[in-house]
Design a protein around this motif. Structure first.
Motif, PDB file in Angstrom:
ATOM      1  N   MET A 228     -81.516 -13.316  21.794  1.00  0.00           N
ATOM      2  CA  MET A 228     -80.761 -14.499  22.190  1.00  0.00           C
ATOM      3  C   MET A 228     -80.489 -15.440  21.026  1.00  0.00           C
ATOM      4  SD  MET A 228     -80.165 -13.720  25.206  1.00  0.00           S
ATOM      5  CE  MET A 228     -79.157 -15.164  25.472  1.00  0.00           C
ATOM      6  N   GLU A 229     -81.030 -15.136  19.858  1.00  0.00           N
ATOM      7  CA  GLU A 229     -80.761 -15.967  18.685  1.00  0.00           C
ATOM      8  C   GLU A 229     -79.341 -15.682  18.203  1.00  0.00           C
ATOM      9  OE1 GLU A 229     -83.752 -15.221  15.796  1.00  0.00           O
ATOM     10  OE2 GLU A 229     -85.412 -15.726  17.137  1.00  0.00           O
ATOM     11  N   ARG A 230     -78.544 -16.724  18.171  1.00  0.00           N
ATOM     12  CA  ARG A 230     -77.147 -16.545  17.769  1.00  0.00           C
ATOM     13  C   ARG A 230     -77.056 -16.422  16.248  1.00  0.00           C
ATOM     14  NH1 ARG A 230     -72.598 -17.068  20.933  1.00  0.00           N
ATOM     15  NH2 ARG A 230     -72.936 -17.717  23.077  1.00  0.00           N
ATOM     16  N   ARG A 231     -76.976 -15.191  15.788  1.00  0.00           N
ATOM     17  CA  ARG A 231     -76.834 -14.953  14.361  1.00  0.00           C
ATOM     18  C   ARG A 231     -75.398 -15.230  13.918  1.00  0.00           C
ATOM     19  NH1 ARG A 231     -79.923 -11.361  16.921  1.00  0.00           N
ATOM     20  NH2 ARG A 231     -82.058 -11.107  16.164  1.00  0.00           N
ATOM     21  N   ALA A 232     -75.254 -15.595  12.673  1.00  0.00           N
ATOM     22  CA  ALA A 232     -73.922 -15.870  12.143  1.00  0.00           C
ATOM     23  C   ALA A 232     -73.346 -14.615  11.502  1.00  0.00           C
ATOM     24  CB  ALA A 232     -73.997 -16.990  11.111  1.00  0.00           C
ATOM     25  N   VAL A 233     -72.052 -14.434  11.644  1.00  0.00           N
ATOM     26  CA  VAL A 233     -71.396 -13.370  10.889  1.00  0.00           C
ATOM     27  C   VAL A 233     -71.213 -13.864   9.454  1.00  0.00           C
ATOM     28  CG1 VAL A 233     -70.181 -12.560  12.950  1.00  0.00           C
ATOM     29  CG2 VAL A 233     -69.019 -14.133  11.373  1.00  0.00           C
ATOM     30  N   PRO A 234     -71.079 -12.974   8.478  1.00  0.00           N
ATOM     31  CA  PRO A 234     -70.803 -13.422   7.107  1.00  0.00           C
ATOM     32  C   PRO A 234     -69.528 -14.262   7.065  1.00  0.00           C
ATOM     33  CG  PRO A 234     -71.383 -11.086   7.154  1.00  0.00           C
ATOM     34  CD  PRO A 234     -71.204 -11.501   8.579  1.00  0.00           C
ATOM     35  N   LYS A 235     -69.453 -15.177   6.132  1.00  0.00           N
ATOM     36  CA  LYS A 235     -68.285 -16.060   6.053  1.00  0.00           C
ATOM     37  C   LYS A 235     -66.991 -15.279   5.845  1.00  0.00           C
ATOM     38  CE  LYS A 235     -70.359 -20.458   4.642  1.00  0.00           C
ATOM     39  NZ  LYS A 235     -71.785 -20.119   4.815  1.00  0.00           N
ATOM     40  N   ARG A 236     -67.039 -14.242   5.034  1.00  0.00           N
ATOM     41  CA  ARG A 236     -65.829 -13.442   4.823  1.00  0.00           C
ATOM     42  C   ARG A 236     -65.432 -12.707   6.105  1.00  0.00           C
ATOM     43  NH1 ARG A 236     -64.187 -11.622  -0.321  1.00  0.00           N
ATOM     44  NH2 ARG A 236     -64.383  -9.443   0.299  1.00  0.00           N
ATOM     45  N   ARG A 333     -66.553   6.678  15.811  1.00  0.00           N
ATOM     46  CA  ARG A 333     -67.863   7.336  15.795  1.00  0.00           C
ATOM     47  C   ARG A 333     -68.784   6.819  16.886  1.00  0.00           C
ATOM     48  NH1 ARG A 333     -67.782   5.774  10.440  1.00  0.00           N
ATOM     49  NH2 ARG A 333     -69.587   4.405  10.851  1.00  0.00           N
ATOM     50  N   GLU A 334     -68.739   5.523  17.145  1.00  0.00           N
ATOM     51  CA  GLU A 334     -69.712   4.883  18.031  1.00  0.00           C
ATOM     52  C   GLU A 334     -69.130   4.497  19.386  1.00  0.00           C
ATOM     53  OE1 GLU A 334     -72.698   4.884  17.191  1.00  0.00           O
ATOM     54  OE2 GLU A 334     -72.547   5.297  15.027  1.00  0.00           O
ATOM     55  N   GLN A 335     -68.051   5.145  19.799  1.00  0.00           N
ATOM     56  CA  GLN A 335     -67.370   4.720  21.013  1.00  0.00           C
ATOM     57  C   GLN A 335     -68.263   4.807  22.254  1.00  0.00           C
ATOM     58  OE1 GLN A 335     -64.099   7.371  22.258  1.00  0.00           O
ATOM     59  NE2 GLN A 335     -64.678   8.725  20.567  1.00  0.00           N
ATOM     60  N   ASP A 336     -69.137   5.788  22.335  1.00  0.00           N
ATOM     61  CA  ASP A 336     -70.021   5.888  23.509  1.00  0.00           C
ATOM     62  C   ASP A 336     -71.016   4.726  23.536  1.00  0.00           C
ATOM     63  OD1 ASP A 336     -68.732   8.190  24.271  1.00  0.00           O
ATOM     64  OD2 ASP A 336     -70.225   9.534  23.385  1.00  0.00           O
ATOM     65  N   TRP A 337     -71.585   4.411  22.378  1.00  0.00           N
ATOM     66  CA  TRP A 337     -72.536   3.297  22.284  1.00  0.00           C
ATOM     67  C   TRP A 337     -71.857   1.972  22.608  1.00  0.00           C
ATOM     68  CZ3 TRP A 337     -72.958  -0.682  18.420  1.00  0.00           C
ATOM     69  CH2 TRP A 337     -74.162  -1.407  18.472  1.00  0.00           C
ATOM     70  N   ILE A 338     -70.650   1.809  22.114  1.00  0.00           N
ATOM     71  CA  ILE A 338     -69.888   0.577  22.368  1.00  0.00           C
ATOM     72  C   ILE A 338     -69.591   0.446  23.859  1.00  0.00           C
ATOM     73  CG2 ILE A 338     -67.699  -0.603  21.944  1.00  0.00           C
ATOM     74  CD1 ILE A 338     -67.718   0.769  19.149  1.00  0.00           C
ATOM     75  N   LYS A 339     -69.203   1.539  24.499  1.00  0.00           N
ATOM     76  CA  LYS A 339     -68.920   1.517  25.937  1.00  0.00           C
ATOM     77  C   LYS A 339     -70.169   1.193  26.747  1.00  0.00           C
ATOM     78  CE  LYS A 339     -65.027   4.773  25.842  1.00  0.00           C
ATOM     79  NZ  LYS A 339     -64.576   6.145  26.214  1.00  0.00           N
ATOM     80  N   GLU A 340     -71.307   1.731  26.329  1.00  0.00           N
ATOM     81  CA  GLU A 340     -72.560   1.474  27.041  1.00  0.00           C
ATOM     82  C   GLU A 340     -72.937  -0.007  26.944  1.00  0.00           C
ATOM     83  OE1 GLU A 340     -75.764   2.647  29.438  1.00  0.00           O
ATOM     84  OE2 GLU A 340     -73.904   3.678  28.856  1.00  0.00           O
ATOM     85  N   ARG A 341     -72.749  -0.591  25.778  1.00  0.00           N
ATOM     86  CA  ARG A 341     -73.018  -2.020  25.636  1.00  0.00           C
ATOM     87  C   ARG A 341     -72.105  -2.847  26.539  1.00  0.00           C
ATOM     88  NH1 ARG A 341     -75.579  -4.368  21.062  1.00  0.00           N
ATOM     89  NH2 ARG A 341     -74.125  -6.114  21.316  1.00  0.00           N
ATOM     90  N   ARG A 342     -70.858  -2.488  26.563  1.00  0.00           N
ATOM     91  CA  ARG A 342     -69.903  -3.233  27.403  1.00  0.00           C
ATOM     92  C   ARG A 342     -70.262  -3.078  28.878  1.00  0.00           C
ATOM     93  NH1 ARG A 342     -64.853  -2.086  29.784  1.00  0.00           N
ATOM     94  NH2 ARG A 342     -63.605  -3.998  30.068  1.00  0.00           N
ATOM     95  N   LYS A 343     -70.632  -1.863  29.288  1.00  0.00           N
ATOM     96  CA  LYS A 343     -71.018  -1.606  30.678  1.00  0.00           C
ATOM     97  C   LYS A 343     -72.200  -2.474  31.073  1.00  0.00           C
ATOM     98  CE  LYS A 343     -72.858   2.111  33.612  1.00  0.00           C
ATOM     99  NZ  LYS A 343     -73.264   3.541  33.639  1.00  0.00           N
ATOM    100  N   ASN A 344     -73.133  -2.673  30.153  1.00  0.00           N
ATOM    101  CA  ASN A 344     -74.340  -3.451  30.424  1.00  0.00           C
ATOM    102  C   ASN A 344     -74.173  -4.934  30.091  1.00  0.00           C
ATOM    103  OD1 ASN A 344     -76.009  -1.286  31.363  1.00  0.00           O
ATOM    104  ND2 ASN A 344     -76.186  -0.585  29.250  1.00  0.00           N
ATOM    105  N   ARG A 345     -72.956  -5.325  29.785  1.00  0.00           N
ATOM    106  CA  ARG A 345     -72.623  -6.732  29.502  1.00  0.00           C
ATOM    107  C   ARG A 345     -73.482  -7.310  28.385  1.00  0.00           C
ATOM    108  NH1 ARG A 345     -71.414  -9.498  35.449  1.00  0.00           N
ATOM    109  NH2 ARG A 345     -69.724  -8.090  36.031  1.00  0.00           N
ATOM    110  N   ILE A 346     -73.674  -6.526  27.348  1.00  0.00           N
ATOM    111  CA  ILE A 346     -74.410  -6.995  26.173  1.00  0.00           C
ATOM    112  C   ILE A 346     -73.399  -7.655  25.237  1.00  0.00           C
ATOM    113  CG2 ILE A 346     -75.879  -6.335  24.231  1.00  0.00           C
ATOM    114  CD1 ILE A 346     -76.759  -3.905  25.857  1.00  0.00           C
ATOM    115  N   LEU A 347     -73.595  -8.918  24.960  1.00  0.00           N
ATOM    116  CA  LEU A 347     -72.643  -9.658  24.149  1.00  0.00           C
ATOM    117  C   LEU A 347     -72.733  -9.245  22.686  1.00  0.00           C
ATOM    118  CD1 LEU A 347     -73.009 -13.200  25.754  1.00  0.00           C
ATOM    119  CD2 LEU A 347     -71.301 -11.438  26.231  1.00  0.00           C
TER     120      LEU A 347
END
Length: 357
Positions: A228-236, A333-347
């Motif tokens: 739940m810790e909101r990490r920052a993306v790199p500035k670029r 490459r990671e489309q299955d993992w990405i879909k699973e995260r979306r299905k489970n509503r992982i932000l």
């Protein structure tokens, strides 16, 4: 009778973690005599995600819109609080949107319109309504301020990554300037409530969550989920995402996937690696901004900023193409993992720093 504490942020001061811990431990808090309400059950549209139900965003939103529906919901919620206040020693609200909420001008009363001649007046309307909502309660405001230059950079990135903004950093500094006028913010809060204000950087030193709980006076902190810790993306990466948002062809799902790509630590090489960058074009610009933000808030003393700023953050067409190519390869490459995260509503920001995907 319960004391009411209104935690108004500000943004980028650990609010998400605090709200997550409080929301996840409502039963344990009740045993301590602390009520952390579920405002989404009383007002606004029902929320569907874990994050959106942790805070009390419905309350400042209702105070901002203040149409017939919102006033009726506020009245019902106030009655609920009156009914339960004898059962608790404290009632805690937390919503950083209190820090920036402005009222809908269409629903101002004649007396409110007389006050709302400028931004300070508009902000006063929100807190006058909040004071009326809490009339008869012993209420105070709790607010944490981050050093202005750091706050501005963090808020700029947040607006690009998780908001609707497509502004440049220079344009952003002129948007809703009141957020960066710490003295005016404090004066508005103090007009209606007792206020306890703290410097975020000082609170981090002793453990932010531990200090949050101490400031709320609600006992020792509970354990929290580091996701739940909101990490920052790199500035670029912020500039990459901004350019993507400016491209009309990018849809919401594609943008969210890019956010996830940017959050993953193994992709930092596409955004400068361990190099540090700044959105401030010069030390002078940074320091002048800080001076303006603090000119009417002498009680706030922040740690000194570094003597110089890192190199200015830039993003070239070649950088953009390289990031886009890497993103598309990764998504394939990671489309299955990405879909699973979306299905489970992982932000997107819910990424373990040591995850290896």
């Amino acid at each position: 009778m319960a004391k009411v504490i209104i935690h108004v942020g500000s943004h980028k001061t650990g609010t998400t973690v605090l709200q997550s811990v409080l929301a996840s431990n409502r039963s344990a808090l009740k045993a301590r005599g602390v009520y952390y309400p579920e405002t989404f059950r009383f007002m606004g549209d029902k929320r569907s995600t874990e994050v959106s139900t942790m805070a009390h965003f419905e309350l400042p939103k209702a105070l901002g819109i203040y149409g017939l529906r919102e006033r009726e919901e506020l009245a019902r919620f106030r009655q609920h609080l009156l009914d339960v206040r004898q059962e608790y020693s404290k009632i805690v609200f937390s919503a950083e949107t209190f820090y920036r909420m402005l009222p809908n001008k269409a629903n101002l009363t004649s007396s409110e319109s007389a006050v709302a001649k400028n931004t300070r007046g508009l902000r006063s309307v929100i807190f006058a309504r909040l004071a009326a909502f809490l009339e008869g309660f012993d209420a105070e405001i709790l607010v944490y301020f981050r050093r202005p230059d750091s706050f501005a950079e963090s808020m700029y990135s947040e607006g690009i990554v998780n908001g609707k903004s497509t502004r440049s950093f220079e344009e952003f500094q002129s948007f809703q300037k009141f957020r960066f006028d710490y003295g005016a913010q404090l004066a508005t809060f103090k007009e209606y409530f007792p206020v306890r204000s703290f410097v975020f950087e000082e609170k981090v030193k002793g453990g932010l969550l531990e200090n949050n709980f101490a400031d709320l006076d609600i006992g020792s902190p509970f354990t929290h989920d580091s996701a739940m810790e909101r990490r920052a993306v790199p500035k670029r990466a912020t500039l990459w995402l901004r350019r993507c948002k400016l491209a009309a062809a990018i849809k919401k799902r594609g943008f969210n996937q890019r956010k996830l790509f940017a959050y993953l630590p193994e992709h930092r090489a596409y955004f400068g690696g361990e190099n540090r960058y700044s959105f401030w074009e010069s030390t002078q610009a940074r320091d002048a901004f800080t001076e303006r933000a603090l000119r009417n808030a002498p009680e706030l003393v922040f740690p000194a900023a570094p003597p110089t700023v890192p190199p200015l953050c830039a993003w070239t067409p070649a950088d953009h193409q390289a990031a886009e190519d890497a993103f598309h390869d990764w998504r394939q490459r990671e489309q299955d993992w990405i879909k699973e995260r979306r299905k489970n509503r992982i932000l997107p920001f819910m990424v373990d720093p040591v995850d290896d995907v």
